[in-house]
Design a protein around this motif. Sequence first.
Motif, PDB file in Angstrom:
ATOM      1  N   ASN D 593      16.395  -9.192   9.990  1.00 25.26           N
ATOM      2  CA  ASN D 593      16.237  -7.959  10.748  1.00 25.26           C
ATOM      3  C   ASN D 593      15.298  -7.075   9.929  1.00 25.26           C
ATOM      4  N   VAL D 594      14.023  -7.442   9.984  1.00 31.24           N
ATOM      5  CA  VAL D 594      13.008  -6.828   9.133  1.00 31.24           C
ATOM      6  C   VAL D 594      12.949  -5.317   9.393  1.00 31.24           C
ATOM      7  N   LEU D 595      12.925  -4.558   8.307  1.00 27.87           N
ATOM      8  CA  LEU D 595      12.919  -3.087   8.349  1.00 27.87           C
ATOM      9  C   LEU D 595      14.179  -2.540   9.024  1.00 27.87           C
ATOM     10  N   GLY D 596      15.183  -3.428   9.237  1.00 23.68           N
ATOM     11  CA  GLY D 596      16.418  -2.991   9.884  1.00 23.68           C
ATOM     12  C   GLY D 596      16.280  -2.808  11.378  1.00 23.68           C
ATOM     13  N   THR D 597      15.080  -3.109  11.907  1.00 25.94           N
ATOM     14  CA  THR D 597      14.854  -2.846  13.330  1.00 25.94           C
ATOM     15  C   THR D 597      14.064  -3.958  14.031  1.00 25.94           C
ATOM     16  N   GLU D 598      13.282  -4.729  13.287  1.00 25.39           N
ATOM     17  CA  GLU D 598      12.312  -5.620  13.923  1.00 25.39           C
ATOM     18  C   GLU D 598      12.832  -7.014  14.219  1.00 25.39           C
ATOM     19  N   GLY D 599      14.087  -7.268  13.917  1.00 28.57           N
ATOM     20  CA  GLY D 599      14.584  -8.629  14.085  1.00 28.57           C
ATOM     21  C   GLY D 599      13.792  -9.561  13.189  1.00 28.57           C
ATOM     22  N   PRO D 600      13.598 -10.823  13.612  1.00 26.85           N
ATOM     23  CA  PRO D 600      12.937 -11.796  12.735  1.00 26.85           C
ATOM     24  C   PRO D 600      11.414 -11.670  12.754  1.00 26.85           C
ATOM     25  N   ARG D 601      10.895 -10.619  13.368  1.00 30.30           N
ATOM     26  CA  ARG D 601       9.454 -10.449  13.482  1.00 30.30           C
ATOM     27  C   ARG D 601       8.930  -9.526  12.377  1.00 30.30           C
ATOM     28  N   ASN D 602       7.656  -9.628  12.098  1.00 32.69           N
ATOM     29  CA  ASN D 602       6.953  -8.659  11.276  1.00 32.69           C
ATOM     30  C   ASN D 602       7.205  -8.776   9.777  1.00 32.69           C
ATOM     31  N   ALA D 603       7.821  -9.866   9.337  1.00 30.79           N
ATOM     32  CA  ALA D 603       8.125  -9.972   7.905  1.00 30.79           C
ATOM     33  C   ALA D 603       6.851 -10.044   7.065  1.00 30.79           C
ATOM     34  N   VAL D 604       5.893 -10.863   7.472  1.00 29.74           N
ATOM     35  CA  VAL D 604       4.673 -11.017   6.665  1.00 29.74           C
ATOM     36  C   VAL D 604       3.881  -9.711   6.672  1.00 29.74           C
ATOM     37  N   ALA D 605       3.730  -9.116   7.862  1.00 29.46           N
ATOM     38  CA  ALA D 605       2.946  -7.887   7.969  1.00 29.46           C
ATOM     39  C   ALA D 605       3.562  -6.788   7.105  1.00 29.46           C
ATOM     40  N   SER D 606       4.880  -6.610   7.182  1.00 31.82           N
ATOM     41  CA  SER D 606       5.484  -5.560   6.379  1.00 31.82           C
ATOM     42  C   SER D 606       5.512  -5.945   4.910  1.00 31.82           C
ATOM     43  N   GLY D 607       5.594  -7.257   4.637  1.00 33.31           N
ATOM     44  CA  GLY D 607       5.538  -7.712   3.245  1.00 33.31           C
ATOM     45  C   GLY D 607       4.178  -7.420   2.624  1.00 33.31           C
ATOM     46  N   LEU D 608       3.129  -7.538   3.409  1.00 31.54           N
ATOM     47  CA  LEU D 608       1.787  -7.226   2.922  1.00 31.54           C
ATOM     48  C   LEU D 608       1.715  -5.766   2.485  1.00 31.54           C
ATOM     49  N   VAL D 609       2.321  -4.900   3.314  1.00 36.59           N
ATOM     50  CA  VAL D 609       2.328  -3.479   2.975  1.00 36.59           C
ATOM     51  C   VAL D 609       3.102  -3.251   1.678  1.00 36.59           C
ATOM     52  N   ALA D 610       4.292  -3.855   1.603  1.00 33.77           N
ATOM     53  CA  ALA D 610       5.133  -3.650   0.428  1.00 33.77           C
ATOM     54  C   ALA D 610       4.430  -4.143  -0.837  1.00 33.77           C
ATOM     55  N   ALA D 611       3.785  -5.317  -0.745  1.00 33.85           N
ATOM     56  CA  ALA D 611       3.105  -5.867  -1.915  1.00 33.85           C
ATOM     57  C   ALA D 611       1.945  -4.965  -2.326  1.00 33.85           C
ATOM     58  N   HIS D 612       1.249  -4.458  -1.306  1.00 34.22           N
ATOM     59  CA  HIS D 612       0.127  -3.577  -1.573  1.00 34.22           C
ATOM     60  C   HIS D 612       0.605  -2.309  -2.283  1.00 34.22           C
ATOM     61  N   ALA D 613       1.718  -1.756  -1.785  1.00 35.02           N
ATOM     62  CA  ALA D 613       2.244  -0.522  -2.376  1.00 35.02           C
ATOM     63  C   ALA D 613       2.657  -0.764  -3.830  1.00 35.02           C
ATOM     64  N   ALA D 614       3.314  -1.885  -4.058  1.00 39.22           N
ATOM     65  CA  ALA D 614       3.817  -2.181  -5.403  1.00 39.22           C
ATOM     66  C   ALA D 614       2.651  -2.374  -6.377  1.00 39.22           C
ATOM     67  N   ALA D 615       1.562  -2.942  -5.856  1.00 37.92           N
ATOM     68  CA  ALA D 615       0.436  -3.251  -6.738  1.00 37.92           C
ATOM     69  C   ALA D 615      -0.586  -2.130  -6.791  1.00 37.92           C
ATOM     70  N   ALA D 616      -0.333  -1.086  -5.982  1.00 33.65           N
ATOM     71  CA  ALA D 616      -1.340  -0.031  -5.854  1.00 33.65           C
ATOM     72  C   ALA D 616      -1.707   0.517  -7.226  1.00 33.65           C
TER      73      ALA D 616
END
Lengths: 131, 131, 617, 617
Positions: D593-616
């Motif tokens: 339940n990606v982001l607590g709302t998206e169900g099994p969708r959007n994991a890679v897209a949101s993971g890209l954001v998270a990785a980008h933020a962490a590496a910023a």
Amino acid sequence: MTHSDPGSRPAVVVHVRPGAPERVLREICAGAEEEGVPTRVVTVPGRSAGEQDGSMRSTGEHDVTALAHAAAASSRLDVGIAVDAVGAAAVHHGKLPAQRPVTTVETDATVADWRRVGRTAARIVKGLPLS
Amino acid sequence: MTHSDPGSRPAVVVHVRPGAPERVLREICAGAEEEGVPTRVVTVPGRSAGEQDGSMRSTGEHDVTALAHAAAASSRLDVGIAVDAVGAAAVHHGKLPAQRPVTTVETDATVADWRRVGRTAARIVKGLPLS
Amino acid sequence: MPDRARLVVGVDIGNSTTEACLAAVAPDRTVSYLGTDLTRTTGVKGTPDNTDGVLTAVRGALRRAGRAAAELDAVLLNEATPVISGLAMETITETIITESTMIGHNPATPGGQGLGVGTTVSLTELDEIDPGPPVVCVVPHGWDFEDIASTVNAAVGRGVDVVAAVLAGDDAVLVANRLTRPVPVVDEVAAVEKVPLGMLAAVEVAAAGYTIRTLSNTYGLATVFGLDPDQTRHVSPVARALTGNRSAVVVRTPSGDVTDRRIPVGTLELRGSGKTLRVDLATGAEEIMDAVARAQPLEDAHGEPGTHVGGMLAQVRDTMADVVGQDGEEAGSPVEIAINDVLAVDTFVPAEVRGGLAGEMHLENAVALAAMVSTSRSRMRSVAERVAEELGVATLIGGVEGKMAVRGALTTPGVDRPVAVLDLGGGSTDAAELDREGRDTAVHVAGAGELVTKLIDSELALDDREVAENIKRSPLAKVESFFHVRHEDGTVQFFDEPLPSHVFARVVTLAPEGPTPIPTRHGLDHVRQIRREAKRRVFVVNAVRALRQVAAGGNLRTLDFVVLLGGSALDFEIPEMIADALAGYGIVCGTGNVLGTEGPRNAVASGLVAAHAAAAP
Amino acid sequence: MPDRARLVVGVDIGNSTTEACLAAVAPDRTVSYLGTDLTRTTGVKGTPDNTDGVLTAVRGALRRAGRAAAELDAVLLNEATPVISGLAMETITETIITESTMIGHNPATPGGQGLGVGTTVSLTELDEIDPGPPVVCVVPHGWDFEDIASTVNAAVGRGVDVVAAVLAGDDAVLVANRLTRPVPVVDEVAAVEKVPLGMLAAVEVAAAGYTIRTLSNTYGLATVFGLDPDQTRHVSPVARALTGNRSAVVVRTPSGDVTDRRIPVGTLELRGSGKTLRVDLATGAEEIMDAVARAQPLEDAHGEPGTHVGGMLAQVRDTMADVVGQDGEEAGSPVEIAINDVLAVDTFVPAEVRGGLAGEMHLENAVALAAMVSTSRSRMRSVAERVAEELGVATLIGGVEGKMAVRGALTTPGVDRPVAVLDLGGGSTDAAELDREGRDTAVHVAGAGELVTKLIDSELALDDREVAENIKRSPLAKVESFFHVRHEDGTVQFFDEPLPSHVFARVVTLAPEGPTPIPTRHGLDHVRQIRREAKRRVFVVNAVRALRQVAAGGNLRTLDFVVLLGGSALDFEIPEMIADALAGYGIVCGTGNVLGTEGPRNAVASGLVAAHAAAAP
Ligand SMILES: Nc1ncnc2c1ncn2[C@@H]1O[C@H](COP(=O)(O)OP(=O)(O)O)[C@@H](O)[C@H]1O
Ligand SMILES: Nc1ncnc2c1ncn2[C@@H]1O[C@H](COP(=O)(O)OP(=O)(O)O)[C@@H](O)[C@H]1O
Ligand SMILES: [Mg+2]
Ligand SMILES: [Mg+2]
């Protein structure tokens, strides 16, 4: 030939005699409603609904059975219920012989019995075991 | 109320107009018999069987459809067939709207078509796919 | 060698059936078969009580052939290896709900649709609640559906956020239909008074034809209740227990839990092949059968005393001791009773969940064991003596059952050596092989028709052996209206007389007297699958296992013809299942047709005659 | 580090679906997710055609969040491993009837009942036949049922022993009803003129609801035809081919035969782990997957040129070459295309029997292969350039899909490290693991939703991908009358308007537009079982296989949380099947339940954001 008037919404038809106890009718209809099957209540004056069956003009089980059979015949779902003036009830199916109702309950029945009457009618419609 | 006379043996009822071609009727009945479902043939004089449906007294499709619906209504199996004087035929079910037959064939149909008419009626009864 | 034909009758006493075969043996040893008969075995196989059955069968065969008992020259009895089989079943898992965390009973008619998450509040207190966070309304017994609806509607009207309801009675649809704001409603919660109040709860009802998606998903529960990873790990069994339900309620309590506990059932000790192996019954059939294979040939098996297994095996052994020991006349040498084979089958038992609020059922894992017990002592002598006395005819005890069965099977058209038989009986599956050189071997393995019946009985929770036996023996049908049934192959059968309402819409077996309902909520295909799986797990497994023991080098490819015999070879699907399984090994397999007329029956009895004729002086 | 929140959008280009996730990354690196979107992928994954889909998804996410493209600071694309998957299926057995020995087409309405054995005689010659041994009457096309009956009755009246009939038309019941002496009749034998005349034949018809017992039993055939053991061995495949039929005809001709031939399909060559293994495709999935496991990690796979396998793999490889090679701008280093994984699944295909007289069908064995092809060259650069150009925003290519998916999955409530994800896509099942120390691994294995659809399509002989996809995605129902359907869970749904006659009594899927019929003679439960088995054989097998590759030491017990992602995790039963299979390893498994709302969708897209933020920076 109103028995299969295709315009009417499919429903279990309930024939009630004038004076039939309100609470009996209520619980019977509730039994069918809980199963998701609609009912259509029709008040049938006198005891003449046994007309197909001239010999059975007496009160009691015969009348309510014949009345239920007539109700079934007028249901697009082929299933009918009858409640007589003193609260006896029967469930019938249009294709069954008139004298062989699916189930009957006496006047001394309980709320659970009346619910079961409605549920039985509904379950015939749904093709589910009756008990 | 003869439509569900519980005494009669369950059968697909076939209403035929006087003068209906014998070979049409024969093949239709054969189609049902091959499927193991009995037929009861009833000759219906005139075109009055469309009486539930006053507007449709003309010959042709309307008549044979109404006739089939009436046949279905009088069948304990709820399934009826009609053959008109010129050999057009229809299959109907008692619970369907009068103007919506299950299938119809024209006068120029083949032996295979007539067999199919009987088979379709039988398969409705048996709850099997119609084709 | 005598100069006239001798009249002999072979008799096979089985666990269930006693069969006779009458024949004339000519001086040149050619055999003319004259008639057969069969009857139920009287008493336990191998005990003097068998005499009555033997006499019935012999007299039946004589009558059919138009001969008199006085003409008989000899009665030939099988050796009736004192082999009996025992059955036992042990549940190895148990589902327990603590703190009434979960209601997963799948009522037939829940109401509304969707998911509601809120704090549990009793309906009796709903009018005292102030608008605020969402609430799940819990309705005690005795409330009328209109009163429930109007009380809820009044609260909602005041701004109370009622998001779901849980009811005692079967009123969910009635209540849902009367709510001004639709919410999911779960009903028929018998012990509704035990639902913890003031706790966060989630109620989910799926659309008709669908199953719940959120409460049956661990991370769905985590989302709904805001669980941390550790708590999430704990609710995982809740999600699994609710999988496949159309509705469910989950209450979050401080230490509520659902556990799937393993029940300690003890260790099975297998002695054989110079080793002693121990295997925990709870590890399931695969490991047990593995151990059995490694201990081949099995000399004996024991269960840890004081455990379930211990009790099981002791019971089988005791029955056998009764059989061989009661008759004083044959006492003397100490009786040795050993368990020579064990068949373990994984099964499941529908069981009520401990701590459930609505009679929740769960399929618990179980292991069924069939054990084959044999003893060094036979009491066939006394049977033979009594038969001889009653008929006034010399009565001989002939060869080993399996070997006789092979001889009988050879009378099946198209069969030749090397041939193997599989005698599919009630208690045991017996295999025997006769190779090209005339050498034969025979084995008994545990588990046959009775075990199939038992598996069907328990997996469907019938608790009625007779219904289970009916299910085993005949195809199923579904009563689709008061006037017709649909057979399991899809064909339809009509009845002129209306069928009784107690069979309406039921899955039935068709007896000559009419349809017999199977008391189950499951559909036809579920029952069918249980039936077929039970047959497969017993007979296909045992066919392979038993044939491996008689095949040269344990290699099934060395076998050529396999002939199926015995009562269970009369089954309408077991023979084809076995033939399918053996086809891969290049084996020709079919149901025997003993003497070209008897089908799979009478192989041992006619084999006794054939062996006698061949060995005649 | 910048002093204002930066607006970024992660974009995941999948084989089927392109997903976007818009977020604001604060100077302290905390991420606020603002909106998501998804659209069909345009073009083949990893090619410039993807640009349109990316733009659609990015704009969709911006619109939902009420932001403008101009505000964007960066677009983050997944690396889009150039991984494509190919599917192929090869039939490995073929049933052939020679000399028209057998008619086993199971007509819907045979006539009469029982077994008749006699010599085949044409109806046209029946009046010339003298009374004598039994005859089986063979009726050519064009005869009317009454004429057939009267001709047979006349012959019987003269003393001719007619014991059975075989007809061209669908007239068996009609004829049987009119015979003075009832006999079994098999009809609808389209090529009736090929039935050999003057030969011994057996005709069997079972009672309704039952199957034949004699002709489906090898020894039954031996009895009927008086076969010797050698001949018996030869008719064994006939018996097996007729198993389960309600009626059948077997003709005994000098060298008539039914054979179940293996089709040579070639050898699969697997290179990996320092060895080259060769496995015959015809040995089936188990052996193939065994070899694949032994060659792990697989470096490449080839099929013997000129064989079916060779063609299959070449085709997959060619598709990939097209994808990476067409675009001139990226030429240069030679492209290396390798097959890194193969999933073999045993399946069957209903196929017409060669030599059959009545369109007999037989389930032939087949093997389905999914192959995972990867290449050293990616064309994501050109996708990124085009996106940057269109949006006027810096476009970066982010991390590996699997690793990003793990990051996205961690936003599911209740999930913690160590965590593994299973991305259940269309072409591949991808697993990735992130351990407690932050180390991650990712794999792609061949076979996912497309293969499930294909198995359903071919096993039901639908030849209609869309119907198969419908069957995969929704529960089934059976139309029981013109006004109601019964869902696969037994619940009933009514319709006010009559259902069309082409769906009457059919198994259907329920689309919002109404019931769609499945063109099959099989019952609901058969279709259901095929659906579930296809899912199990692809996804349960792949889940275990893929997780073993990412789990420490290949041991599933080292895993703790497993999160299911991707389009096939939306399925109504796949997640619970996987959870069931993994429960035994103590794994907590559920749908993400990606982001607590998206169900099994959007994991890679949101993971890209998270990785980008962490590496910023
Ligand atoms: N017609 C039948 N169909 C299926 N099973 C049958 C049939 N008749 C008998 N059986 C089964 O056969 C078993 C008994 O087989 P039988 O050979 O008589 O046993 P035994 O050899 O022990 O005397 C029982 O389990 C019974 O249920
Ligand atoms: N609601 C659904 N139920 C079952 N399967 C679905 C559903 N939606 C999509 N799928 C399946 O998901 C697969 C595509 O998954 P997706 O994650 O979109 O693929 P990719 O990652 O390759 O883009 C297809 O096989 C499709 O059939
Ligand atoms: Mg309810
Ligand atoms: Mg036919």
